[in-house]
Design an enzyme around this catalytic site. Structure first.
Site, PDB file in Angstrom:
ATOM      1  N   TYR A  33     -25.037  43.526  41.440  1.00  0.00           N
ATOM      2  CA  TYR A  33     -25.243  42.839  42.718  1.00  0.00           C
ATOM      3  C   TYR A  33     -26.362  43.511  43.493  1.00  0.00           C
ATOM      4  O   TYR A  33     -26.789  44.624  43.187  1.00  0.00           O
ATOM      5  CB  TYR A  33     -23.956  42.835  43.546  1.00  0.00           C
ATOM      6  N   ARG A  93     -34.908  46.360  41.441  1.00  0.00           N
ATOM      7  CA  ARG A  93     -33.678  47.090  41.086  1.00  0.00           C
ATOM      8  C   ARG A  93     -32.678  46.167  40.402  1.00  0.00           C
ATOM      9  O   ARG A  93     -31.979  46.577  39.468  1.00  0.00           O
ATOM     10  CB  ARG A  93     -33.067  47.743  42.329  1.00  0.00           C
ATOM     11  N   ARG A 127     -11.900  35.846  26.996  1.00  0.00           N
ATOM     12  CA  ARG A 127     -11.753  37.268  27.284  1.00  0.00           C
ATOM     13  C   ARG A 127     -11.771  38.087  25.998  1.00  0.00           C
ATOM     14  O   ARG A 127     -10.905  37.953  25.135  1.00  0.00           O
ATOM     15  CB  ARG A 127     -10.463  37.551  28.058  1.00  0.00           C
ATOM     16  N   HIS A 135     -13.598  42.141  24.772  1.00  0.00           N
ATOM     17  CA  HIS A 135     -14.432  43.260  25.183  1.00  0.00           C
ATOM     18  C   HIS A 135     -15.848  43.151  24.637  1.00  0.00           C
ATOM     19  O   HIS A 135     -16.799  43.632  25.258  1.00  0.00           O
ATOM     20  CB  HIS A 135     -13.806  44.590  24.732  1.00  0.00           C
ATOM     21  N   LYS A 158     -26.365  49.304  39.715  1.00  0.00           N
ATOM     22  CA  LYS A 158     -25.644  48.735  40.865  1.00  0.00           C
ATOM     23  C   LYS A 158     -24.645  47.677  40.378  1.00  0.00           C
ATOM     24  O   LYS A 158     -24.847  46.466  40.546  1.00  0.00           O
ATOM     25  CB  LYS A 158     -26.620  48.161  41.891  1.00  0.00           C
ATOM     26  N   GLU A 210     -23.357  61.203  46.796  1.00  0.00           N
ATOM     27  CA  GLU A 210     -23.749  60.120  47.704  1.00  0.00           C
ATOM     28  C   GLU A 210     -22.499  59.578  48.367  1.00  0.00           C
ATOM     29  O   GLU A 210     -21.374  60.011  48.082  1.00  0.00           O
ATOM     30  CB  GLU A 210     -24.475  59.016  46.942  1.00  0.00           C
ATOM     31  N   LEU A 242     -27.218  56.261  43.176  1.00  0.00           N
ATOM     32  CA  LEU A 242     -27.998  55.033  43.173  1.00  0.00           C
ATOM     33  C   LEU A 242     -29.334  55.283  43.863  1.00  0.00           C
ATOM     34  O   LEU A 242     -29.394  55.964  44.885  1.00  0.00           O
ATOM     35  CB  LEU A 242     -27.238  53.932  43.907  1.00  0.00           C
TER      36      LEU A 242
END
Length: 287
Positions: free
Chosen positions: A33, A52, A100, A102, A149, A182, A207
């Site tokens: 995101y 990014r 679903r 993996h 992120k 952070e 990040l």
């Protein structure tokens, strides 16, 4: 006026927006995101956020859902439909919808894209900056690739809730060696007694914040003393100033760490100056 969201090719009422139950973002936190500030009808640092986003997607082998130009148009349309002049635009890309498993789904599975926006008055953050905020410290317990992120933010959620319950704004993660990494949603900074700004290098373990980079630009422009290195909790508590940076907070002075007042317990002069200069240095693109 009803809020409007963009969900996989459609603009829909926010209250009715939904993703499939087998979206891999929901099942596995398999997505990334970005959050961009919108300030007085301009998107702040859109180019850097886009760069990014593309990097995060590459690191997870997820395709861009559309071209950068098309994504930019979607963001602006969401902002227009929601009449957002100051606030935030949020975009999330996941690996898409698939049974679903993996293992990655078929390469032709289209990535899923959601874009939302909301109004936030600039004065909201300014009021917090006038008094400064508190942070608490918590043990670092996140996965090793926090430079991506991703939407996998459960440790951050738990840390920030702990901060809220302690009457603080943010939680700083502290690694096994006693160094601050952070915040739960921010980068961490201190100002030493000799006015040197210090923040941890962003090559690993944190990040690479966009707001962090704008502050680095301000440091260079103003010829300020800067030392990119880790700092300990003890050093932070003895610092002249401290602050956090993020698109959602800009430069936010920190006046308390755990139970220790920082400096004289009020927002520091350098922190306040950097906040005031921020929009003069960041990149602006009209909505």
């Amino acid at each position: 006026m009803s809020r409007i969201a963009y969900v996989n090719g459609r603009y829909v009422r926010h209250a009715e927006a939904a993703v499939h139950i087998e979206d891999r973002g929901y099942q596995f936190a398999d997505g990334v995101y970005e959050v961009c500030e919108v300030w007085r009808g301009q998107i702040v640092d859109e180019r850097r956020h886009g760069d990014r986003l593309e990097r995060s997607l590459r690191e997870l082998s997820i395709r861009m859902p559309m071209t950068r130009a098309a994504l930019s148009q979607v963001m602006r349309e969401v902002l227009r439909r929601n009449r957002v002049r100051s606030g935030f635009v949020y975009l999330q890309v996941t690996r898409g919808v698939a049974r679903r498993d993996h293992f990655f789904p078929s390469p032709d599975t289209p990535p899923a894209l959601v874009v939302t926006a909301r109004n936030v008055a600039p004065e909201t953050g300014d009021r917090g900056a006038e008094t400064g905020v508190g942070v608490i410290t918590v043990p670092e317990n996140r996965w090793d690739r926090v430079d991506i992120k991703t939407v996998g933010l459960l440790p951050n959620v738990l840390a920030k809730q702990k901060a809220k319950e302690a009457g603080a704004k943010e939680a700083w993660f502290v690694d096994a060696d006693g160094f601050v990494t952070e915040g739960g949603s921010t980068n961490a900074w201190i100002v030493t007694k000799d006015n040197t700004l210090v923040t941890r290098p962003a090559e690993h373990g944190i990040l690479k914040g966009i707001t962090r980079q704008v502050v680095l630009d301000m440091i260079a422009r103003n010829g300020l003393s800067f030392d990119e290195r880790p700092f300990t909790v003890k050093e932070a508590k003895e610092a002249k100033e401290a602050f956090i940076t993020a698109a959602s907070t800009l430069v936010m002075p920190v006046v308390r760490i755990d139970d220790t007042a920082i400096g004289n317990g009020y927002p520091g002069e350098l922190s306040r100056e950097l906040r005031q200069q921020f929009h003069d240095v960041s990149e602006m693109d009209p909505v």
